[in-house]
Design a protein around this motif. Structure first.
Motif, PDB file in Angstrom:
ATOM      1  N   ASN A 161       0.840  -1.203   0.000  1.00  0.00           N
ATOM      2  CA  ASN A 161       0.000   0.000   0.000  1.00  0.00           C
ATOM      3  C   ASN A 161       0.870   1.245   0.000  1.00  0.00           C
ATOM      4  OD1 ASN A 161      -2.785  -1.380   0.813  1.00  0.00           O
ATOM      5  ND2 ASN A 161      -1.176  -2.224   2.115  1.00  0.00           N
ATOM      6  N   PRO A 162       1.692   1.393  -1.018  1.00  0.00           N
ATOM      7  CA  PRO A 162       2.626   2.521  -0.971  1.00  0.00           C
ATOM      8  C   PRO A 162       1.895   3.854  -0.872  1.00  0.00           C
ATOM      9  CG  PRO A 162       2.715   1.385  -3.111  1.00  0.00           C
ATOM     10  CD  PRO A 162       1.785   0.612  -2.242  1.00  0.00           C
ATOM     11  N   GLY A 163       2.359   4.674   0.067  1.00  0.00           N
ATOM     12  CA  GLY A 163       1.793   6.011   0.213  1.00  0.00           C
ATOM     13  C   GLY A 163       0.466   6.057   0.940  1.00  0.00           C
ATOM     14  N   ASP A 164      -0.063   4.909   1.343  1.00  0.00           N
ATOM     15  CA  ASP A 164      -1.356   4.869   2.013  1.00  0.00           C
ATOM     16  C   ASP A 164      -1.144   4.996   3.520  1.00  0.00           C
ATOM     17  OD1 ASP A 164      -3.787   4.303   3.168  1.00  0.00           O
ATOM     18  OD2 ASP A 164      -4.261   2.647   1.802  1.00  0.00           O
ATOM     19  N   ARG A 179      12.481   0.522   3.497  1.00  0.00           N
ATOM     20  CA  ARG A 179      11.117   0.079   3.183  1.00  0.00           C
ATOM     21  C   ARG A 179      10.133   0.572   4.231  1.00  0.00           C
ATOM     22  NH1 ARG A 179      10.775   0.524  -0.862  1.00  0.00           N
ATOM     23  NH2 ARG A 179      12.847   1.364  -0.844  1.00  0.00           N
ATOM     24  N   ARG A 180      10.630   0.708   5.447  1.00  0.00           N
ATOM     25  CA  ARG A 180       9.729   1.156   6.502  1.00  0.00           C
ATOM     26  C   ARG A 180      10.073   2.547   6.989  1.00  0.00           C
ATOM     27  NH1 ARG A 180      10.797  -4.014   8.274  1.00  0.00           N
ATOM     28  NH2 ARG A 180      12.268  -3.177   9.774  1.00  0.00           N
ATOM     29  N   GLY A 181      11.348   2.845   6.989  1.00  0.00           N
ATOM     30  CA  GLY A 181      11.783   4.084   7.609  1.00  0.00           C
ATOM     31  C   GLY A 181      11.728   5.284   6.689  1.00  0.00           C
ATOM     32  N   GLY A 182      11.569   5.055   5.398  1.00  0.00           N
ATOM     33  CA  GLY A 182      11.469   6.170   4.481  1.00  0.00           C
ATOM     34  C   GLY A 182      12.807   6.719   4.023  1.00  0.00           C
TER      35      GLY A 182
END
Ligand SMILES: [Zn+2]
Ligand SMILES: [Zn+2]
Length: 381
Positions: free
Chosen positions: A37-40, A110-113
């Protein structure tokens, strides 16, 4: 902000088994995983909520605390016990290694941005052995840990100064690749760049492209009084430094306590087995016994003391961790039968024996008369 009930979050009953919860968690985690869900933002929040709920309910101790106190068990000062509540985030990567398993920390990006290829440093384990005396007083210990730190030459990029890494063609700089497996699309660390998302053509001469170098690090740790064997102390962020700017791992100090010459420990209580002579046991006397604080103390032995009799010395045991309580010292005596007797000593003991009556040995007298009765009765029947 009010928090949702953990069971509700996972959609399971309060009586759900570990297995049921795992299945529910997996399903939800797959659905709301940020990669899908990228950006969600909403999915991300949901994902965190699912994780938090599962972290709590999959841990027997935390689940019990939650069942009793609800969310209050994990808020500051909520009586949930030490360490509860602030560990949730750290377990996320472990869980996802287990489920989506590439065995290594997933790239932090992937999680930390951050940039792809950022990788959390490994957790380190350090075994620390201390004496019982040190556990009694507490100890400030300096430990040296071999660890790796960010390379100063290339500032962690792994590329030779003046050169630049180029994006990996296989994963397009993403660090991970997708592959279909049954119903699921499984993500794996890119085999070409090993999750970095970039390729270093001209590696840094200092770190050979790794972005970090090995160093010995000195750390002071404070071992509190009253610690017990098997205790684990977690020092957050003191593990190996992350790859390419990723967060550091944690350091776990595993404590063990050397066996003591005199004392056995049971919780806060200490036990010491002390031999006494037959004469002291029969006639009474005083013995000197060791104390864990390095001093000695007297114990009065009354006449007629038998082997295995225990004497309690209050407050001479171990301190209780993070409390003012102190355990007790138990002296357990055993009567040492005299050996290597001279002729004269034999005569004296024989003389004593001839003068002895059943009142001198009530236990023996009672026991053997019962044995006689038992076998006498059996023979007649
Ligand atoms: Zn370097
Ligand atoms: Zn790649």
């Amino acid at each position: 902000m009010s928090k949702r009930d953990y069971y509700e979050v996972l959609g399971v009953a309060k009586t759900a088994t570990e297995g049921e919860m795992k299945v529910a968690f997996r399903k939800l985690a797959m659905t709301f995983h940020p990669d899908r869900n990228p950006g969600d933002k909403e999915a991300e929040i949901k994902f965190k909520e699912i994780n938090e709920a599962y972290q709590c309910l999959s841990d027997g101790q935390k689940r019990a605390a939650y069942d009793r106190f609800g969310h209050a068990a994990f808020s500051q000062g909520g009586g949930g016990g030490p360490g509860f509540g602030n560990e949730f985030g750290d377990f996320m990567s472990d869980i996802f290694d287990n489920f989506f398993g590439d065995g290594r920390g997933a790239p932090g990006g992937r999680r930390g941005g951050g940039a792809p290829g950022r990788e959390r440093g490994a957790d380190l384990r350090y075994n620390l052995e201390i004496t019982l005396e040190e556990a009694f007083t507490g100890k400030a210990e300096t430990i040296k840990i071999p660890t790796s730190i960010t390379c100063e030459t290339c500032a962690g990029s792994g590329a030779k100064p003046g050169s630049k890494p180029r994006p990996c063609a296989t994963c397009g700089g993403y660090g991970r690749v997708r592959a279909a497996q049954g119903f699921f699309a499984i993500e794996r660390t890119c085999p070409n760049c090993h999750g970095r998302g970039e390729i270093v053509d001209d590696p840094c001469p200092n770190c050979h492209g790794a972005g970090r170098v090995n160093r010995e690090r000195t750390l002071s740790i404070n071992v509190p009084a009253g610690v017990d064997d098997g205790l684990r102390i977690r020092l957050a962020g003191e593990g190996e430094s992350g790859l390419r700017g990723g967060p550091s791992g944690d350091l776990y100090v595993f404590l063990s306590i050397k066996p003591h010459e005199f004392f056995q420990r049971d919780g806060a209580d200490l036990f010491c087995r002390v031999p006494i002579s037959m004469v002291t046991a029969a006639l009474s006397g005083e013995i000197t016994v060791p104390v864990i604080d390095g001093s000695q103390t007297q114990v009065r032995i009354p006449s007629g003391t038998q082997t295995a009799k225990q004497f309690r010395i209050k407050g001479k045991g171990m301190p209780v961790l993070r409390s003012r309580e102190v355990g007790d010292l138990y002296i357990q005596v055993f009567v040492e039968t005299p050996q290597n007797l001279t002729k004269r000593q034999r005569e004296l003991l024989l003389e004593f024996d001839q003068s002895a009556s059943p009142e001198n040995h009530p236990e023996s007298a009672g026991f053997f008369s019962k044995v006689r009765e038992f076998f006498g009765g059996a023979a007649k029947a």
